[in-house]
Design a protein around this motif. Structure first.
Motif, PDB file in Angstrom:
ATOM      1  N   SER A 229       0.598  -1.022  -0.012  1.00 32.72           N
ATOM      2  CA  SER A 229      -0.199   0.026   0.656  1.00 32.72           C
ATOM      3  C   SER A 229       0.538   1.491  -0.410  1.00 32.72           C
ATOM      4  CB  SER A 229      -1.161  -0.149   1.129  1.00 32.72           C
ATOM      5  OG  SER A 229       0.018  -0.016   2.473  1.00 32.72           O
ATOM      6  N   ILE A 230       1.958   1.624   0.622  1.00 35.71           N
ATOM      7  CA  ILE A 230       2.973   2.416   0.407  1.00 35.71           C
ATOM      8  C   ILE A 230       3.264   2.466  -0.547  1.00 35.71           C
ATOM      9  CG2 ILE A 230       5.264   3.635   1.484  1.00 35.71           C
ATOM     10  CD1 ILE A 230       4.562   1.874   4.123  1.00 35.71           C
ATOM     11  N   LEU A 231       4.130   1.112  -1.280  1.00 37.35           N
ATOM     12  CA  LEU A 231       4.544   1.496  -2.624  1.00 37.35           C
ATOM     13  C   LEU A 231       3.229   2.299  -3.690  1.00 37.35           C
ATOM     14  CD1 LEU A 231       7.169   1.226  -4.233  1.00 37.35           C
ATOM     15  CD2 LEU A 231       5.774  -1.339  -4.803  1.00 37.35           C
ATOM     16  N   TYR A 232       2.359   1.615  -3.438  1.00 39.37           N
ATOM     17  CA  TYR A 232       1.461   1.444  -4.229  1.00 39.37           C
ATOM     18  C   TYR A 232       1.025   3.162  -4.128  1.00 39.37           C
ATOM     19  CZ  TYR A 232      -3.558   2.773  -5.381  1.00 39.37           C
ATOM     20  OH  TYR A 232      -4.892   3.307  -6.271  1.00 39.37           O
ATOM     21  N   LEU A 233       0.553   3.663  -3.300  1.00 30.40           N
ATOM     22  CA  LEU A 233       0.484   5.433  -3.355  1.00 30.40           C
ATOM     23  C   LEU A 233       1.414   6.190  -3.862  1.00 30.40           C
ATOM     24  CD1 LEU A 233      -1.151   7.210  -2.488  1.00 30.40           C
ATOM     25  CD2 LEU A 233      -0.117   7.671  -0.572  1.00 30.40           C
ATOM     26  N   ALA A 234       3.012   5.481  -3.843  1.00 27.24           N
ATOM     27  CA  ALA A 234       3.664   6.393  -4.273  1.00 27.24           C
ATOM     28  C   ALA A 234       4.109   6.552  -5.354  1.00 27.24           C
ATOM     29  CB  ALA A 234       5.508   5.980  -3.770  1.00 27.24           C
ATOM     30  N   LEU A 235       3.871   5.217  -6.032  1.00 22.84           N
ATOM     31  CA  LEU A 235       3.689   4.846  -7.658  1.00 22.84           C
ATOM     32  C   LEU A 235       2.960   5.566  -8.595  1.00 22.84           C
ATOM     33  CD1 LEU A 235       4.938   1.035  -7.969  1.00 22.84           C
ATOM     34  CD2 LEU A 235       6.521   2.945  -8.687  1.00 22.84           C
ATOM     35  N   LEU A 236       0.911   5.690  -7.765  1.00 22.64           N
ATOM     36  CA  LEU A 236       0.297   6.021  -8.556  1.00 22.64           C
ATOM     37  C   LEU A 236       0.893   7.774  -9.185  1.00 22.64           C
ATOM     38  CD1 LEU A 236      -3.051   5.511  -9.264  1.00 22.64           C
ATOM     39  CD2 LEU A 236      -3.329   7.153  -6.606  1.00 22.64           C
ATOM     40  N   PHE A 237       1.096   8.796  -7.477  1.00 20.09           N
ATOM     41  CA  PHE A 237       1.232   9.571  -7.765  1.00 20.09           C
ATOM     42  C   PHE A 237       2.396  10.036  -8.983  1.00 20.09           C
ATOM     43  CE2 PHE A 237      -1.828  10.108  -4.351  1.00 20.09           C
ATOM     44  CZ  PHE A 237      -2.319  11.578  -4.317  1.00 20.09           C
ATOM     45  N   ALA A 238       3.089   9.287  -8.184  1.00 20.68           N
ATOM     46  CA  ALA A 238       4.581   9.238  -9.521  1.00 20.68           C
ATOM     47  C   ALA A 238       3.943   9.361 -10.695  1.00 20.68           C
ATOM     48  CB  ALA A 238       5.695   7.992  -9.448  1.00 20.68           C
ATOM     49  N   ALA A 239       2.851   8.034 -11.294  1.00 14.93           N
ATOM     50  CA  ALA A 239       2.495   8.147 -12.437  1.00 14.93           C
ATOM     51  C   ALA A 239       1.714   9.214 -12.898  1.00 14.93           C
ATOM     52  CB  ALA A 239       1.477   7.207 -12.520  1.00 14.93           C
ATOM     53  N   LEU A 240       0.283   9.620 -11.960  1.00 16.30           N
ATOM     54  CA  LEU A 240      -0.096  11.217 -12.130  1.00 16.30           C
ATOM     55  C   LEU A 240       0.872  12.322 -12.794  1.00 16.30           C
ATOM     56  CD1 LEU A 240      -2.257  11.303  -9.044  1.00 16.30           C
ATOM     57  CD2 LEU A 240      -2.981  12.060 -11.557  1.00 16.30           C
ATOM     58  N   LEU A 241       3.008  12.432 -12.254  1.00 13.80           N
ATOM     59  CA  LEU A 241       3.060  13.602 -12.645  1.00 13.80           C
ATOM     60  C   LEU A 241       3.831  12.955 -14.012  1.00 13.80           C
ATOM     61  CD1 LEU A 241       4.791  15.522 -11.747  1.00 13.80           C
ATOM     62  CD2 LEU A 241       6.544  14.404 -10.383  1.00 13.80           C
ATOM     63  N   LEU A 242       3.870  12.330 -14.491  1.00 13.92           N
ATOM     64  CA  LEU A 242       4.319  11.889 -15.366  1.00 13.92           C
ATOM     65  C   LEU A 242       3.335  11.567 -16.503  1.00 13.92           C
ATOM     66  CD1 LEU A 242       6.578   7.949 -14.535  1.00 13.92           C
ATOM     67  CD2 LEU A 242       7.561  10.409 -15.551  1.00 13.92           C
ATOM     68  N   ASP A 243       1.982  11.272 -15.817  1.00 16.72           N
ATOM     69  CA  ASP A 243       1.350  11.705 -17.209  1.00 16.72           C
ATOM     70  C   ASP A 243       1.198  13.739 -17.802  1.00 16.72           C
ATOM     71  OD1 ASP A 243      -1.915  10.191 -18.631  1.00 16.72           O
ATOM     72  OD2 ASP A 243      -2.423  12.140 -17.871  1.00 16.72           O
ATOM     73  N   HIS A 244       1.484  14.183 -15.961  1.00 18.23           N
ATOM     74  CA  HIS A 244       1.286  15.487 -16.612  1.00 18.23           C
ATOM     75  C   HIS A 244       2.192  15.833 -18.052  1.00 18.23           C
ATOM     76  CE1 HIS A 244       0.084  19.358 -14.512  1.00 18.23           C
ATOM     77  NE2 HIS A 244       1.707  19.431 -15.151  1.00 18.23           N
ATOM     78  N   TRP A 245       3.201  15.385 -17.312  1.00 18.76           N
ATOM     79  CA  TRP A 245       4.408  15.526 -18.646  1.00 18.76           C
ATOM     80  C   TRP A 245       4.718  14.843 -19.819  1.00 18.76           C
ATOM     81  CZ3 TRP A 245       8.427  15.974 -14.064  1.00 18.76           C
ATOM     82  CH2 TRP A 245       8.702  17.244 -13.558  1.00 18.76           C
ATOM     83  N   LEU A 246       3.022  14.164 -19.818  1.00 20.49           N
ATOM     84  CA  LEU A 246       3.386  13.032 -21.195  1.00 20.49           C
ATOM     85  C   LEU A 246       2.248  13.383 -22.008  1.00 20.49           C
ATOM     86  CD1 LEU A 246       4.613   9.417 -19.542  1.00 20.49           C
ATOM     87  CD2 LEU A 246       5.522  11.533 -21.701  1.00 20.49           C
ATOM     88  N   PRO A 247       1.989  14.636 -22.806  1.00 17.90           N
ATOM     89  CA  PRO A 247       1.023  15.010 -23.792  1.00 17.90           C
ATOM     90  C   PRO A 247       0.239  14.422 -24.512  1.00 17.90           C
ATOM     91  CG  PRO A 247       2.713  16.761 -23.992  1.00 17.90           C
ATOM     92  CD  PRO A 247       3.368  15.599 -23.133  1.00 17.90           C
ATOM     93  N   ALA A 248       1.674  14.008 -25.249  1.00 15.74           N
ATOM     94  CA  ALA A 248       1.411  12.990 -26.071  1.00 15.74           C
ATOM     95  C   ALA A 248       0.157  11.965 -26.116  1.00 15.74           C
ATOM     96  CB  ALA A 248       2.051  12.281 -26.739  1.00 15.74           C
TER      97      ALA A 248
END
Length: 304
Positions: free
Chosen positions: A283-302
């Motif tokens: 669950s700890i790893l999950y939250l970190a990866l989920l928010f990291a995915a949000l950030l990466l998606d934010h910078w992947l307009p394609a």
């Protein structure tokens, strides 16, 4: 000269030990995850890269106030912590650091954090962070935790606030998107903590805390974990639904959520302490990866 050097070494060693004890009071692992979520909120609050001065000042200020809140939490719960194997090592529980020292440390650290946020970030972030401090250190720790098995659910709002704090630091406002991030952590909190409570039930019994496994039993708790895991997956899809994020995030959220539900389902069907530990760690790893995915998606307009 040799004796003087020896005494100086002892003094330096004592200072280092005391600093480590104060560091433990700040619950560094928990505060690091909270600050990480706040930083993600900062970067999501603007289409480009936020001002680095604001990011650094807000990160330091939020961390300092979080550290102060955790220290007060350790002070309030020193007797409870002393009865639990997981927390008996804390210097507050062992009596290594007194109440006045903890209050003084929390006052200095928290006051410095408020000053940094007010002068170098904005008043909104300072007041929201201070309200989070009060919510965690007072409302959750003193009022909710010892009185209701829903303490984690009701009190989870204070622990869910970091993304909103980060967003406020950059945008000087807290729009619906920021509150959606808060909602994700709010829904994540119960299954995260109840997984811990399941394999630490005896500790909580000795501490006299009305955690859900004690008041309603392990089976009910496991069902709650499963239901909240499903609700968590549904909640994490919402950023894509409102077009806050794109396909990359959606794929990551569904994949991470499916693993979470898988653990919860196994835990519900065939309980073991080891499986409960695995869910808690995931669950700890999950939250970190989920928010990291949000950030990466934010910078992947394609992908959007």
């Amino acid at each position: 000269m040799g004796f003087g050097f020896f005494m100086e070494s002892i003094s330096v060693s004592n200072v280092g030990l005391r600093l480590r004890q104060y560091w433990v009071l700040t619950k560094p692992r928990v505060s690091q995850l909270a600050v990480f979520c706040a930083v993600i909120g900062m970067f999501l609050a603007t289409p480009g890269v936020p001002p680095w001065g604001t990011v650094v000042a807000a990160t330091v200020g939020i961390w300092l106030l979080a550290a102060a809140a955790f220290a007060i939490n350790c002070l309030i719960e020193e007797q409870i912590d002393a009865r639990m194997a997981r927390t008996a090592h804390r210097p507050s529980a062992r009596g290594d650091i007194g109440a006045l020292q903890i209050i003084g440390m929390s006052g200095v650290v928290g006051g410095l954090g408020m000053a940094i946020l007010y002068t170098l970030v904005n008043p909104l972030t300072m007041w929201l962070t201070f309200a989070t401090f009060v919510g965690y250190a007072v409302i959750y720790t003193i009022i909710l935790k010892p009185r209701t098995p829903q303490n984690i659910v009701i009190g989870g709002l204070s622990g869910a606030m970091p993304p909103a704090l980060g967003w406020a630091a950059v945008a000087d406002s807290v729009p619906a998107e920021a509150w959606l991030l808060v909602m994700i952590i709010f829904v994540w909190t119960p299954p995260h903590f109840w997984a811990l409570a399941l394999y630490r039930t005896r500790d909580y019994e000795k501490a006299g805390l009305p955690m859900l496994p004690i008041t309603h039993g392990a089976q009910v708790t496991r069902l709650h974990i499963l239901l909240y895991s499903v609700a968590l997956l549904a909640t994490t899809v919402l950023p894509y639904v409102i077009r806050m994020s794109g396909m990359f995030y959606l794929v990551c959220a569904v994949a991470l959520g499916a693993v979470f539900i898988g653990y919860a389902w196994k835990l519900y069907r065939h309980y073991s302490d080891e499986l409960s530990r695995k869910l808690f760690r995931y669950s700890i790893l999950y939250l970190a990866l989920l928010f990291a995915a949000l950030l990466l998606d934010h910078w992947l307009p394609a992908w959007t």
